[in-house]
Design a protein around this motif. Structure first.
Motif, PDB file in Angstrom:
ATOM      1  N   ILE A   4       0.873  -1.167   0.000  1.00  0.00           N
ATOM      2  CA  ILE A   4       0.000   0.000   0.000  1.00  0.00           C
ATOM      3  C   ILE A   4       0.910   1.216   0.000  1.00  0.00           C
ATOM      4  N   CYS A   5       0.718   2.111  -0.958  1.00  0.00           N
ATOM      5  CA  CYS A   5       1.587   3.278  -1.128  1.00  0.00           C
ATOM      6  C   CYS A   5       0.744   4.552  -1.068  1.00  0.00           C
ATOM      7  N   LEU A  17      -0.872   8.127   8.838  1.00  0.00           N
ATOM      8  CA  LEU A  17      -1.760   7.032   8.454  1.00  0.00           C
ATOM      9  C   LEU A  17      -0.958   5.770   8.153  1.00  0.00           C
ATOM     10  N   GLY A  18       0.178   5.938   7.462  1.00  0.00           N
ATOM     11  CA  GLY A  18       1.012   4.789   7.135  1.00  0.00           C
ATOM     12  C   GLY A  18       1.529   4.064   8.366  1.00  0.00           C
ATOM     13  N   ILE A  24      -1.527  -1.802  12.609  1.00  0.00           N
ATOM     14  CA  ILE A  24      -2.777  -2.567  12.568  1.00  0.00           C
ATOM     15  C   ILE A  24      -2.619  -3.822  11.704  1.00  0.00           C
ATOM     16  N   LYS A  25      -1.977  -3.675  10.550  1.00  0.00           N
ATOM     17  CA  LYS A  25      -1.825  -4.789   9.600  1.00  0.00           C
ATOM     18  C   LYS A  25      -0.574  -5.621   9.854  1.00  0.00           C
ATOM     19  N   ASN A  26       0.233  -5.195  10.841  1.00  0.00           N
ATOM     20  CA  ASN A  26       1.490  -5.874  11.156  1.00  0.00           C
ATOM     21  C   ASN A  26       2.376  -5.995   9.921  1.00  0.00           C
ATOM     22  N   ARG A  27       2.600  -4.838   9.274  1.00  0.00           N
ATOM     23  CA  ARG A  27       3.433  -4.777   8.078  1.00  0.00           C
ATOM     24  C   ARG A  27       4.572  -3.789   8.280  1.00  0.00           C
ATOM     25  N   GLU A  70       4.392  -6.614   0.740  1.00  0.00           N
ATOM     26  CA  GLU A  70       3.457  -6.563   1.863  1.00  0.00           C
ATOM     27  C   GLU A  70       3.806  -5.456   2.849  1.00  0.00           C
ATOM     28  N   SER A  71       4.185  -4.301   2.338  1.00  0.00           N
ATOM     29  CA  SER A  71       4.593  -3.176   3.181  1.00  0.00           C
ATOM     30  C   SER A  71       3.664  -1.986   2.984  1.00  0.00           C
ATOM     31  N   ILE A  72       3.786  -1.046   3.885  1.00  0.00           N
ATOM     32  CA  ILE A  72       3.089   0.232   3.795  1.00  0.00           C
ATOM     33  C   ILE A  72       4.152   1.273   3.470  1.00  0.00           C
TER      34      ILE A  72
END
Length: 117
Positions: A4-5, A17-18, A24-27, A70-72
């Motif tokens: 997610i970028c 937000l990131g 929350i997403k454990n990323r 799978e990263s932010i």
């Protein structure tokens, strides 16, 4: 799973937000401005000493160095000017690009001191 970028104006909330979403997403959370600062110093100093074009070149170079799954990702506010970087995030890194909008009035409310950037 896709990355997610976040893209958007400075102070639009990309980093806040990131960071929250990554918890929350454990990323893993990646902030391209931090990569730039670690390599070349404060953003404002880069622009003052080297000019806007060199800054955009260095920002693009840092963006292209990002390699993740799978990263932010939170990008710098001017990342959208770097077509090569945007293509890298969208296609090579398989990222969903989310644009955070910010009204001019809200931008003025959030902006504090550009010298610190």
């Amino acid at each position: 799973m896709r990355n997610i970028c976040f893209i958007g104006l400075p102070y639009s909330g990309k980093s806040n937000l990131g960071k929250k979403l990554s918890l929350i997403k454990n990323r893993k959370f990646i902030e391209t401005d931090n990569i730039l600062k670690e390599r070349y110093g404060k953003i404002n100093n880069i622009i003052k000493k080297k000019g806007v074009n060199k800054f955009l070149f260095l920002e693009n170079k840092c963006a292209l160095s990002v390699n993740c799954n799978e990263s932010i990702i939170s990008t710098g506010g001017s990342m959208i000017y770097n077509n090569e970087a945007m293509q890298h995030f969208k296609y090579k890194l398989n990222s969903d690009i989310i644009h955070l909008e910010l009204s001019l009035d809200e931008f003025k409310n959030r902006i504090k001191n550009l010298e610190k950037r």
